[in-house]
Write an enzyme that holds these catalytic residues in place. Sequence first.
Site, PDB file in Angstrom:
ATOM      1  N   ASN A 169     -10.918  15.271 -29.623  1.00 47.95           N
ATOM      2  CA  ASN A 169      -9.802  16.221 -29.494  1.00 47.95           C
ATOM      3  C   ASN A 169      -9.595  17.110 -30.722  1.00 47.95           C
ATOM      4  OD1 ASN A 169      -8.769  14.133 -31.016  1.00 47.95           O
ATOM      5  ND2 ASN A 169      -6.824  13.998 -29.927  1.00 47.95           N
ATOM      6  N   GLU A 264      -7.568   5.149 -36.832  1.00 51.08           N
ATOM      7  CA  GLU A 264      -6.440   5.671 -36.061  1.00 51.08           C
ATOM      8  C   GLU A 264      -6.870   5.639 -34.606  1.00 51.08           C
ATOM      9  OE1 GLU A 264      -4.502   7.551 -33.771  1.00 51.08           O
ATOM     10  OE2 GLU A 264      -4.952   9.435 -34.799  1.00 51.08           O
ATOM     11  N   CYS A 298      -3.286  11.932 -29.745  1.00 51.66           N
ATOM     12  CA  CYS A 298      -2.802  10.564 -29.941  1.00 51.66           C
ATOM     13  C   CYS A 298      -1.308  10.582 -30.223  1.00 51.66           C
ATOM     14  CB  CYS A 298      -3.577   9.879 -31.056  1.00 51.66           C
ATOM     15  SG  CYS A 298      -3.608  10.818 -32.548  1.00 51.66           S
TER      16      CYS A 298
HETATM   17  O1  G3H Z   1      -5.057  12.963 -31.685  1.00 53.17           O
HETATM   18  C1  G3H Z   1      -4.726  12.568 -32.802  1.00 53.17           C
HETATM   19  C2  G3H Z   1      -4.329  13.512 -33.837  1.00 53.17           C
HETATM   20  O2  G3H Z   1      -4.297  12.855 -35.082  1.00 53.17           O
HETATM   21  C3  G3H Z   1      -3.019  14.182 -33.519  1.00 53.17           C
HETATM   22  O3  G3H Z   1      -2.835  15.241 -34.383  1.00 53.17           O
HETATM   23  O4  G3H Z   1      -0.380  15.554 -34.116  1.00 53.17           O
HETATM   24  O5  G3H Z   1      -1.793  17.318 -35.159  1.00 53.17           O
HETATM   25  O6  G3H Z   1      -1.951  16.867 -32.726  1.00 53.17           O
HETATM   26  P1  G3H Z   1      -1.675  16.303 -34.080  1.00 53.17           P
END
Ligand code: G3H
Length: 496
Positions: A169, A264, A298
């Site tokens: 992502n 993570e 996430c």
């Molecule tokens: O998908 C996991 C990422 O660490 C979320 O990052 O809050 O900038 O979308 P974000």
Amino acid sequence: MAGTGVFADIIEGDVYKYYAEGEWRKSSSGKSVPIINPTTRKPQYKVQACTQEEVNKVMEAAKVAQKAWARTPLWKRADLLHRAAALLKEHKEPIAECLVKEIAKPAKDAVSEVVRSGDLISYTAEEGVRILGEGKLLVSDSFPGNERNKYCLTSKIPLGLVLAIPPFNYPVNLAVSKIGPALIAGNALVLKPPTQGAVAALHMIHCFHLAGFPKGLISCVTGKGSEIGDFLTMHPGVNCISFTGGDTGIAISKKAGMIPLQMELGGKDACIVLEDADLNLVAANIVKGGFSYSGQRCTAVKVVLVIESVADAVVEKVKSKIAKLTVGPPEDDCDITPVITESSANFIEGLIVDAKEKGATFCQEYRREGNLIWPLLLDHVRPDMRIAWEEPFGPVLPVIRISSVEEGIHHCNASNFGLQGCVFTRDINKAIMISDAMETGTVQINSAPARGPDHFPFQGLKDSGIGSQGITNSINMMTKIKSTVINLPSPSYTMG
Ligand code: G3H
């Protein structure tokens, strides 16, 4: 355009090369891995299927390069990172084009990811110069029984070789959030990009190549997880793993040796709404938090826990905002775009079918075409439904009506995840009490969960991860402390 101009070196025929010892190479396997475009569901790109032997060579080269890199002055390391950041921003368009084709990220968000990545690298360079440029001096007489005859000097030294594994992502941003800290701290870096997102990552790596980093210090190997996945994560040359993704991280942490891990692994971020909340703010954040990049974050809002007395109003406001979301291809910069794979779409559909069978209220009609799923709000969700607990990673959001704040906190804490959560109320005292009670790495008060700004600490409890990220924490995590103790023949006191 991707793979042309300054990027022409990284592709031969229709297969992108891998990066080793400062060169773009074809794998001796003679095989490639296709990357399926989530929108067309047809092959878009191909990358090399690297072999274990090629991984071994990359590790050997990295070990040699790292020794010299650790002796490179900090300001020079920072200078190269600033150059890479500038090149990344200069070439944001072709890299964003890859993100649109490989992971169906909406066009504007794809450009933002690349720009955010350039900013992250620059900040990392500046922060590294500050925090690695200082150590500590301890004197011995503060511990009982000691005189001041020992001075302890501590500094931060590199771990050696960092293996970075980012998710689909954010294949660029969550790669540089590992690469930047590793490099500024004096480590070598091996990147294993996700299959979908690999071509964007290879373009990003080329910006580091153009910036002039030493040969062998940075490598990027592509290929099948079944062939090189475990081989990489269990490789004796690896001194640290920084991983972002799903359950695979739990398996990696069980197999990895005695090395520092940064993990993570997702979340089921709860949004608790109290009766005194600003409901317009709540609705705006639920829609942004739940549906940006079609819920494939996430940190997405993954369950709304709303006090019954304001639930109807919240659901109505959210419904009217969802009606305005555009649905379609990422090239048109639609809000909702196809999810990453057909199997993801099938998994999401499974959660929706389960909720339907168990009596959830559908606020919109369920609609799917290929990997494209229209945004869906499910009201009156109960704890016996899978969607109450599982992470859909798609544009579907459950609402659970609660009769007390305690019930909301209980649901949040009963999850195996503990990444982030949020609470909406005008009462700051209540918000702090709820934040303290929520078992998550971060609680946002009056805003949806989010990782950024990228220098903030970012961490998950329970199955959501190990360690803390964010620029400063990542730099520290990718170093170890070295002490040198000066022993004086007799105690000496300043001005004494
Ligand atoms: O998908 C996991 C990422 O660490 C979320 O990052 O809050 O900038 O979308 P974000």
